[in-house]
Scaffold this motif. Structure first.
Motif, short mmCIF file in Angstrom:
data_model
loop_
_atom_site.label_atom_id
_atom_site.label_comp_id
_atom_site.label_asym_id
_atom_site.label_seq_id
_atom_site.Cartn_x
_atom_site.Cartn_y
_atom_site.Cartn_z
N MET A 1 6.27 2.59 -0.71
CA MET A 1 4.85 2.92 -0.61
C MET A 1 4.56 3.52 0.76
O MET A 1 5.18 3.17 1.74
N ASN A 2 3.56 4.42 0.80
CA ASN A 2 3.19 5.01 2.07
C ASN A 2 2.10 4.18 2.75
O ASN A 2 1.62 3.18 2.21
N THR A 3 1.72 4.61 3.94
CA THR A 3 0.77 3.83 4.73
C THR A 3 -0.57 3.69 4.03
O THR A 3 -1.18 2.60 4.02
N ALA A 4 -1.06 4.76 3.44
CA ALA A 4 -2.35 4.70 2.74
C ALA A 4 -2.30 3.68 1.60
O ALA A 4 -3.26 2.92 1.39
N THR A 5 -1.21 3.64 0.88
CA THR A 5 -1.08 2.69 -0.23
C THR A 5 -1.05 1.26 0.28
O THR A 5 -1.67 0.36 -0.30
N HIS A 6 -0.35 1.02 1.38
CA HIS A 6 -0.33 -0.32 1.97
C HIS A 6 -1.74 -0.76 2.37
O HIS A 6 -2.13 -1.91 2.12
N LEU A 7 -2.51 0.13 2.98
CA LEU A 7 -3.86 -0.22 3.40
C LEU A 7 -4.76 -0.48 2.20
O LEU A 7 -5.59 -1.41 2.24
N ARG A 8 -4.60 0.29 1.15
CA ARG A 8 -5.39 0.03 -0.07
C ARG A 8 -5.00 -1.29 -0.71
O ARG A 8 -5.85 -1.99 -1.28
N THR A 9 -3.73 -1.63 -0.64
CA THR A 9 -3.27 -2.91 -1.18
C THR A 9 -3.97 -4.07 -0.47
O THR A 9 -4.41 -5.03 -1.11
N ILE A 10 -4.08 -3.97 0.85
CA ILE A 10 -4.76 -5.02 1.62
C ILE A 10 -6.21 -5.14 1.18
O ILE A 10 -6.72 -6.25 0.92
N PRO A 168 -3.22 10.03 17.21
CA PRO A 168 -1.92 10.32 17.82
C PRO A 168 -0.77 9.70 17.02
O PRO A 168 -0.96 8.76 16.26
N ASP A 169 0.43 10.24 17.22
CA ASP A 169 1.60 9.75 16.49
C ASP A 169 1.87 8.28 16.78
O ASP A 169 2.25 7.52 15.88
N ARG A 170 1.68 7.87 18.03
CA ARG A 170 1.98 6.48 18.38
C ARG A 170 1.08 5.52 17.61
O ARG A 170 1.53 4.51 17.08
N GLU A 171 -0.22 5.84 17.53
CA GLU A 171 -1.14 4.98 16.80
C GLU A 171 -0.89 5.05 15.30
O GLU A 171 -1.08 4.05 14.59
N TYR A 172 -0.45 6.22 14.82
CA TYR A 172 -0.12 6.30 13.39
C TYR A 172 1.05 5.37 13.06
O TYR A 172 1.02 4.65 12.05
N ARG A 173 2.07 5.37 13.90
CA ARG A 173 3.21 4.49 13.66
C ARG A 173 2.80 3.02 13.73
O ARG A 173 3.29 2.18 12.97
N LEU A 174 1.89 2.71 14.65
CA LEU A 174 1.40 1.34 14.75
C LEU A 174 0.71 0.93 13.45
O LEU A 174 0.99 -0.15 12.90
N ILE A 175 -0.18 1.77 12.96
CA ILE A 175 -0.87 1.47 11.70
C ILE A 175 0.13 1.31 10.57
O ILE A 175 0.03 0.38 9.75
N ALA A 176 1.10 2.22 10.51
CA ALA A 176 2.09 2.17 9.43
C ALA A 176 2.86 0.86 9.43
O ALA A 176 3.04 0.22 8.38
N ASN A 177 3.29 0.42 10.60
CA ASN A 177 4.09 -0.80 10.69
C ASN A 177 3.26 -2.03 10.34
O ASN A 177 3.70 -2.91 9.59
N VAL A 178 2.05 -2.11 10.90
CA VAL A 178 1.20 -3.28 10.64
C VAL A 178 0.76 -3.32 9.19
O VAL A 178 0.75 -4.38 8.55
N ALA A 179 0.41 -2.17 8.63
CA ALA A 179 -0.04 -2.13 7.24
C ALA A 179 1.08 -2.53 6.28
O ALA A 179 0.84 -3.25 5.30
N GLN A 180 2.29 -2.08 6.54
CA GLN A 180 3.40 -2.45 5.67
C GLN A 180 3.66 -3.95 5.71
O GLN A 180 3.81 -4.60 4.68
N GLU A 181 3.71 -4.51 6.92
CA GLU A 181 3.95 -5.94 7.06
C GLU A 181 2.83 -6.75 6.40
O GLU A 181 3.09 -7.74 5.71
N ALA A 182 1.58 -6.33 6.60
CA ALA A 182 0.46 -7.07 6.04
C ALA A 182 0.46 -7.01 4.52
O ALA A 182 0.24 -8.03 3.85
N SER A 183 0.69 -5.84 3.94
CA SER A 183 0.69 -5.73 2.49
C SER A 183 1.84 -6.51 1.87
O SER A 183 1.69 -7.12 0.80
N GLU A 184 2.99 -6.53 2.54
CA GLU A 184 4.11 -7.30 2.02
C GLU A 184 3.83 -8.79 2.09
O GLU A 184 4.21 -9.54 1.17
N ARG A 185 3.17 -9.25 3.14
CA ARG A 185 2.79 -10.65 3.23
C ARG A 185 1.85 -11.03 2.08
O ARG A 185 1.98 -12.10 1.47
N ILE A 186 0.88 -10.15 1.82
CA ILE A 186 -0.08 -10.42 0.74
C ILE A 186 0.62 -10.45 -0.61
O ILE A 186 0.37 -11.33 -1.45
#
Length: 247
Positions: A1-10, A168-186
């Motif tokens: 799943m991509n970052t947008a999908t992870h955020l929607r899952t949350i 910025p790319d750095r903040e995008y990577r941050l969102i991607a990592n946190v969103a993936q971990e959060a959606s997997e926890r859920i």
């Protein structure tokens, strides 16, 4: 799943977590019975169990500190593992929102100098007030729910309009990592994701009268499905009905 999908899952499954918080019982993963003894050796399972135990101990201390004469001094049937998931996800998302907003959120428009003509000053001040109160802005120190924060981060990922600079790319990577971990926890907490694990014991099936197969056994389950184990060496399959054969 991509970052947008992870955020929607949350955002979409948060109410499911809230509903599950007050229910009793356990999820179907790890599977019931002696198979779970092997899965409990996995680092991830151990860490989750330890977190749940710490939360349970903290809650017990709070409960014991209450006045016994206080009305309603009874222990609510909360599922500590679900509560732990919700708390960790909210903390991680809020911290991410703070960091992303610091990088992309534009400062509000300034009010007009006093020397401007009255009509121009009124128009400028009206725009400044509207910009300050823009509901799309991230509010530092506010109480942000996980669904709100997930959707706010999704808007930044998708470059939605507002008082923001490009992400910025750095903040995008941050969102991607946190969103993936959060959606997997859920998904783990709600048991809505397929999961695979390897049992510690080797395959016990005999390939001849002397030697067992000894192949690696993988177990597949989650998403409410009955766990199924199979040996990747000999291909034998066990279901819940013959669980004791590999336990």
């Amino acid at each position: 799943m991509n970052t947008a999908t992870h955020l929607r899952t949350i955002a979409t499954h948060w109410t499911d977590l809230t509903d599950a918080l007050a229910t009793t019982g356990t999820t179907t993963w790890p599977p019931a019975g002696r198979m779970s003894d092997y899965l409990n050796a996995l680092d991830q399972a151990d860490e989750e169990l330890a977190e749940a135990a710490r939360w349970q101990a903290a809650y017990n201390r709070q409960f014991l500190d209450r006045d016994p004469a206080q009305i309603g001094a009874t222990r609510p049937p909360l599922r500590i593992a679900i509560l732990d998931t919700m708390r960790n996800v909210e903390i991680a998302l809020t911290a991410t929102g703070d960091q992303v907003a610091a990088a992309v959120q534009r400062s509000p428009m300034s009010f007009a100098p006093r020397g401007w003509p009255a009509a121009d000053r009124q128009r400028r001040d009206q725009l400044a007030r509207a910009d300050t109160a823009d509901p799309r802005r991230w509010r530092y120190g506010g109480r942000h729910t996980a669904p709100h924060t997930a959707l706010w981060l999704l808007a930044r990922v998708e470059a939605r309009p507002g008082p923001f600079r490009p992400l910025p790319d750095r903040e995008y990577r941050l969102i991607a990592n946190v969103a993936q971990e959060a959606s997997e926890r859920i998904e783990r907490a709600l048991d809505i994701a397929d999961r695979t694990a390897t049992l510690a014991m080797p395959c016990p099936r005999m390939i001849n009268v002397v030697f067992p197969c000894s192949g690696r056994i993988e177990i597949h389950g989650g998403a409410g499905a009955e766990p199924v184990a199979h040996c990747i060496e000999c291909g034998h399959i066990w279901t819940g009905q013959d669980r004791s054969a590999v336990a």
